[in-house]
Design an enzyme around this catalytic site. Sequence first.
Site, PDB file in Angstrom:
ATOM      1  N   GLU A 122      -3.748   2.436  -7.399  1.00 58.44           N
ATOM      2  CA  GLU A 122      -4.079   3.511  -6.469  1.00 58.44           C
ATOM      3  C   GLU A 122      -3.098   4.668  -6.670  1.00 58.44           C
ATOM      4  O   GLU A 122      -1.992   4.659  -6.094  1.00 58.44           O
ATOM      5  CB  GLU A 122      -3.973   3.021  -5.025  1.00 58.44           C
ATOM      6  CG  GLU A 122      -4.923   1.916  -4.677  1.00 58.44           C
ATOM      7  CD  GLU A 122      -5.302   1.965  -3.198  1.00 58.44           C
ATOM      8  OE1 GLU A 122      -6.495   2.094  -2.913  1.00 58.44           O
ATOM      9  OE2 GLU A 122      -4.408   1.901  -2.342  1.00 58.44           O
TER      10      GLU A 122
ATOM     11  N   HIS B  27       0.852  -1.189   0.000  1.00 57.84           N
ATOM     12  CA  HIS B  27       0.000   0.000   0.000  1.00 57.84           C
ATOM     13  C   HIS B  27       0.889   1.241   0.000  1.00 57.84           C
ATOM     14  O   HIS B  27       1.955   1.256   0.622  1.00 57.84           O
ATOM     15  CB  HIS B  27      -0.917  -0.006   1.237  1.00 57.84           C
ATOM     16  CG  HIS B  27      -1.961   1.044   1.155  1.00 57.84           C
ATOM     17  ND1 HIS B  27      -1.704   2.363   1.466  1.00 57.84           N
ATOM     18  CD2 HIS B  27      -3.255   0.993   0.752  1.00 57.84           C
ATOM     19  CE1 HIS B  27      -2.813   3.064   1.272  1.00 57.84           C
ATOM     20  NE2 HIS B  27      -3.765   2.265   0.828  1.00 57.84           N
TER      21      HIS B  27
END
Length: 252
Positions: free
Chosen positions: A171, A102
């Site tokens: 993302e 992430h």
Amino acid sequence: MKKKLIIANWKMSPSSLAEAEQILDSVDEYLGSLNETELSLIFCPPFVFTEEIGKLLRTSHLEHQAELGAQDVFWEDKGADTGEISGPMLRKLGVRYVIIGHSERRWKLGESDEVVNKKLKAALRNELTPIVCVGERIRDKNFKKFLKNQVFATFAGLTPDDLRKCIIAYEPVWAISSNLGAKPDTPESAIESIAVIKEKLSASPCLYGGSVNSGNVRSFLSKEEIDGVLVGGASVNKEEFVKILSVIQEII
Ligand code: PGA
């Protein structure tokens, strides 16, 4: 429309198990109100709630619709590694999915592509499905080159079979956390990036993440190229999350 995946990345929220239960109760109540649904959810709570959330997922309408995920895993399976959590430990708690790389770990905690790659291999070794996050920090003229390099380094040494087992989350870092002032990407520009990612990862489903909410989720998921959404901030707001699910329920 093909099945779309919804991943709830709770990050370091909510602040108590009672609040976490309320989120699941709301989702459970919503699912219970539907005659039938193809909604497919993965909840990734903070580590401390993993076991309890796992139990709740098995005893509600969520049982058939939701799976348990984690937000990170260490690259070694055992050893003297203070503060870390291993793949076998996650498996014992019933975790099936794990978020890897992430951007908050890459950029706030300094996780390099090499570290992300080792964690990815640990997830696969432990039969956890990796949800691998990639995305550029800034959208400048070099973003495609950046993405290509990041994808190449993140997935280095994986066989085609391994690649097929991964879920990708595109993302863009600049689009994450609308509550902190970020703006979501547009579906069109997300698709441009997904095309770059798919050059190497043609067989893996690719989701979009970054400030997804009930107002924009339809526009992302109406694109054939986007196989689902990774929802952060909005997934711990029970009213907003149920709204997101109801929009998705309308279009799948
Ligand atoms: P956000 O987070 O939905 O709050 O932007 C998404 C993510 O970081 O995974």
